[in-house]
Design a protein around this motif. Structure first.
Motif, PDB file in Angstrom:
ATOM      1  N   ASP A 194     -12.283 -22.169 -34.725  1.00  0.00           N
ATOM      2  CA  ASP A 194     -12.611 -21.035 -35.549  1.00  0.00           C
ATOM      3  C   ASP A 194     -13.300 -20.010 -34.698  1.00  0.00           C
ATOM      4  OD1 ASP A 194     -11.754 -22.437 -37.605  1.00  0.00           O
ATOM      5  OD2 ASP A 194     -13.603 -22.820 -38.454  1.00  0.00           O
ATOM      6  N   VAL A 195     -14.286 -20.341 -33.809  1.00  0.00           N
ATOM      7  CA  VAL A 195     -14.756 -19.542 -32.795  1.00  0.00           C
ATOM      8  C   VAL A 195     -13.800 -18.849 -31.968  1.00  0.00           C
ATOM      9  CG1 VAL A 195     -16.353 -19.161 -31.010  1.00  0.00           C
ATOM     10  CG2 VAL A 195     -17.089 -20.375 -33.055  1.00  0.00           C
ATOM     11  N   ALA A 196     -12.944 -19.643 -31.303  1.00  0.00           N
ATOM     12  CA  ALA A 196     -11.868 -19.073 -30.509  1.00  0.00           C
ATOM     13  C   ALA A 196     -10.888 -18.008 -31.103  1.00  0.00           C
ATOM     14  CB  ALA A 196     -10.931 -20.379 -29.893  1.00  0.00           C
ATOM     15  N   ALA A 197     -10.536 -18.440 -32.556  1.00  0.00           N
ATOM     16  CA  ALA A 197      -9.712 -17.409 -33.142  1.00  0.00           C
ATOM     17  C   ALA A 197     -10.611 -16.149 -33.612  1.00  0.00           C
ATOM     18  CB  ALA A 197      -9.252 -17.919 -34.472  1.00  0.00           C
ATOM     19  N   ALA A 198     -11.909 -16.201 -33.735  1.00  0.00           N
ATOM     20  CA  ALA A 198     -12.675 -14.896 -33.963  1.00  0.00           C
ATOM     21  C   ALA A 198     -12.814 -14.190 -32.707  1.00  0.00           C
ATOM     22  CB  ALA A 198     -13.874 -15.411 -34.731  1.00  0.00           C
ATOM     23  N   VAL A 199     -12.886 -14.850 -31.482  1.00  0.00           N
ATOM     24  CA  VAL A 199     -13.106 -13.908 -30.402  1.00  0.00           C
ATOM     25  C   VAL A 199     -11.690 -13.501 -30.175  1.00  0.00           C
ATOM     26  CG1 VAL A 199     -13.206 -14.609 -27.811  1.00  0.00           C
ATOM     27  CG2 VAL A 199     -14.772 -15.697 -29.262  1.00  0.00           C
ATOM     28  N   ARG A 200     -10.358 -14.237 -30.239  1.00  0.00           N
ATOM     29  CA  ARG A 200      -9.358 -13.431 -30.022  1.00  0.00           C
ATOM     30  C   ARG A 200      -9.305 -12.346 -30.887  1.00  0.00           C
ATOM     31  NH1 ARG A 200      -7.510 -18.909 -29.580  1.00  0.00           N
ATOM     32  NH2 ARG A 200      -6.694 -19.065 -27.627  1.00  0.00           N
ATOM     33  N   GLU A 201      -9.391 -12.377 -32.205  1.00  0.00           N
ATOM     34  CA  GLU A 201      -9.392 -11.149 -33.166  1.00  0.00           C
ATOM     35  C   GLU A 201     -10.480  -9.834 -32.598  1.00  0.00           C
ATOM     36  OE1 GLU A 201     -10.454 -10.335 -37.818  1.00  0.00           O
ATOM     37  OE2 GLU A 201      -9.486 -12.241 -37.262  1.00  0.00           O
ATOM     38  N   SER A 202     -11.588 -10.305 -32.253  1.00  0.00           N
ATOM     39  CA  SER A 202     -12.539  -9.305 -32.038  1.00  0.00           C
ATOM     40  C   SER A 202     -12.207  -8.621 -30.750  1.00  0.00           C
ATOM     41  CB  SER A 202     -13.790  -9.975 -31.738  1.00  0.00           C
ATOM     42  OG  SER A 202     -14.933  -9.006 -31.342  1.00  0.00           O
ATOM     43  N   VAL A 203     -11.750  -9.310 -29.607  1.00  0.00           N
ATOM     44  CA  VAL A 203     -11.192  -8.921 -28.306  1.00  0.00           C
ATOM     45  C   VAL A 203      -9.994  -8.064 -28.436  1.00  0.00           C
ATOM     46  CG1 VAL A 203     -10.329  -9.692 -25.930  1.00  0.00           C
ATOM     47  CG2 VAL A 203     -12.447 -10.619 -26.880  1.00  0.00           C
ATOM     48  N   ILE A 204      -8.990  -8.504 -29.192  1.00  0.00           N
ATOM     49  CA  ILE A 204      -7.969  -7.892 -29.365  1.00  0.00           C
ATOM     50  C   ILE A 204      -8.077  -6.511 -29.875  1.00  0.00           C
ATOM     51  CG2 ILE A 204      -5.594  -7.794 -30.537  1.00  0.00           C
ATOM     52  CD1 ILE A 204      -5.396 -10.899 -29.833  1.00  0.00           C
ATOM     53  N   SER A 205      -8.887  -6.311 -31.149  1.00  0.00           N
ATOM     54  CA  SER A 205      -9.019  -5.435 -31.854  1.00  0.00           C
ATOM     55  C   SER A 205      -9.873  -4.134 -30.955  1.00  0.00           C
ATOM     56  CB  SER A 205     -10.080  -5.656 -33.119  1.00  0.00           C
ATOM     57  OG  SER A 205     -10.573  -4.423 -33.816  1.00  0.00           O
ATOM     58  N   ALA A 206     -10.848  -4.673 -30.205  1.00  0.00           N
ATOM     59  CA  ALA A 206     -11.601  -3.821 -29.274  1.00  0.00           C
ATOM     60  C   ALA A 206     -10.787  -3.349 -28.293  1.00  0.00           C
ATOM     61  CB  ALA A 206     -12.980  -4.437 -28.790  1.00  0.00           C
ATOM     62  N   VAL A 207     -10.090  -4.148 -27.487  1.00  0.00           N
ATOM     63  CA  VAL A 207      -9.377  -3.649 -26.467  1.00  0.00           C
ATOM     64  C   VAL A 207      -8.059  -2.618 -26.851  1.00  0.00           C
ATOM     65  CG1 VAL A 207      -7.736  -4.423 -24.562  1.00  0.00           C
ATOM     66  CG2 VAL A 207      -9.684  -5.306 -24.750  1.00  0.00           C
ATOM     67  N   GLU A 208      -7.429  -2.925 -28.107  1.00  0.00           N
ATOM     68  CA  GLU A 208      -6.329  -2.229 -28.640  1.00  0.00           C
ATOM     69  C   GLU A 208      -6.879  -0.779 -28.824  1.00  0.00           C
ATOM     70  OE1 GLU A 208      -4.027  -4.558 -30.895  1.00  0.00           O
ATOM     71  OE2 GLU A 208      -2.830  -5.443 -29.555  1.00  0.00           O
ATOM     72  N   ARG A 209      -8.144  -0.782 -29.636  1.00  0.00           N
ATOM     73  CA  ARG A 209      -8.629   0.418 -30.123  1.00  0.00           C
ATOM     74  C   ARG A 209      -9.183   1.223 -28.965  1.00  0.00           C
ATOM     75  NH1 ARG A 209     -13.801   1.483 -31.398  1.00  0.00           N
ATOM     76  NH2 ARG A 209     -13.989  -0.942 -31.436  1.00  0.00           N
ATOM     77  N   MET A 210      -9.942   0.517 -28.172  1.00  0.00           N
ATOM     78  CA  MET A 210     -10.532   1.461 -27.136  1.00  0.00           C
ATOM     79  C   MET A 210      -9.722   1.718 -26.005  1.00  0.00           C
ATOM     80  SD  MET A 210     -14.360  -0.305 -27.337  1.00  0.00           S
ATOM     81  CE  MET A 210     -15.224   0.835 -26.075  1.00  0.00           C
ATOM     82  N   ALA A 211      -9.245   0.736 -25.628  1.00  0.00           N
ATOM     83  CA  ALA A 211      -8.307   1.059 -24.198  1.00  0.00           C
ATOM     84  C   ALA A 211      -6.532   1.394 -24.500  1.00  0.00           C
ATOM     85  CB  ALA A 211      -8.304  -0.103 -23.317  1.00  0.00           C
ATOM     86  N   GLY A 212      -6.346   1.307 -25.693  1.00  0.00           N
ATOM     87  CA  GLY A 212      -5.149   1.978 -26.077  1.00  0.00           C
ATOM     88  C   GLY A 212      -3.951   1.030 -25.558  1.00  0.00           C
ATOM     89  N   ARG A 213      -4.423  -0.410 -25.047  1.00  0.00           N
ATOM     90  CA  ARG A 213      -3.439  -1.323 -24.471  1.00  0.00           C
ATOM     91  C   ARG A 213      -3.073  -2.239 -25.457  1.00  0.00           C
ATOM     92  NH1 ARG A 213      -3.690   2.637 -21.754  1.00  0.00           N
ATOM     93  NH2 ARG A 213      -3.754   2.884 -19.603  1.00  0.00           N
ATOM     94  N   GLU A 214      -1.870  -2.629 -25.715  1.00  0.00           N
ATOM     95  CA  GLU A 214      -1.182  -3.876 -26.533  1.00  0.00           C
ATOM     96  C   GLU A 214      -1.950  -5.146 -25.612  1.00  0.00           C
ATOM     97  OE1 GLU A 214       2.603  -6.459 -28.216  1.00  0.00           O
ATOM     98  OE2 GLU A 214       2.772  -4.602 -26.437  1.00  0.00           O
TER      99      GLU A 214
END
Length: 143
Positions: free
Chosen positions: A96-116
């Motif tokens: 569950d923690v790993a899934a939450a980390v993935r979601e948080s990281v993907i969301s932040a990087v895609e929003r802030m850095a504009g990279r898929e």
């Protein structure tokens, strides 16, 4: 007759030029996003955290903990791949923690850095037990 003003017609100002995002920027974004997830104690292996705490005490070595410890990335023009090494708190569901980390990281990087973000690979290297002291806390008590 059309007057030439030197302005390119039909080209949005935001698309003129190129934006490059350094790997360290994506590392910092991913590190901060991962640390914000409940159940994460730290990032990096025990050895990396120990060496980091020694580096933090050295004069002129910078301030605070390294946000990029335990994070490595490959950043391209449009995509990024991220590897994280985590220490989780005892008692949390690691998947569950790993899934939450993935979601948080993907969301932040895609929003802030504009990279898929094409992948976030997670290695859980340790579990922080309730009665364990951090390396830094132990060293401060001994001094």
């Amino acid at each position: 007759m059309t007057e030439n003003t030197g302005v390119r017609q039909g080209v949005a100002p935001g698309s003129r030029g190129r934006t490059t995002v350094a790997d360290v920027v994506v590392e910092k974004i991913a590190g901060m996003a991962a640390r914000d997830v409940r159940g994460i104690h730290a990032l990096g292996s025990g050895f990396a955290r120990s060496m980091g705490s020694v580096r933090e005490r050295m004069p002129g070595a910078g301030s605070g903990k390294s946000v990029t410890r335990g994070v490595s990335v490959e950043v391209g023009e449009l995509q990024a791949a991220i590897d994280l090494e985590l220490v989780v708190e005892y008692g949390v569901a690691i998947t569950d923690v790993a899934a939450a980390v993935r979601e948080s990281v993907i969301s932040a990087v895609e929003r802030m850095a504009g990279r898929e973000v094409v992948e976030v690979n997670i290695m859980v290297s340790d579990v922080k037990l309730p009665d364990e002291e951090d390396e830094g806390e132990e060293r401060q008590r001994i001094q």
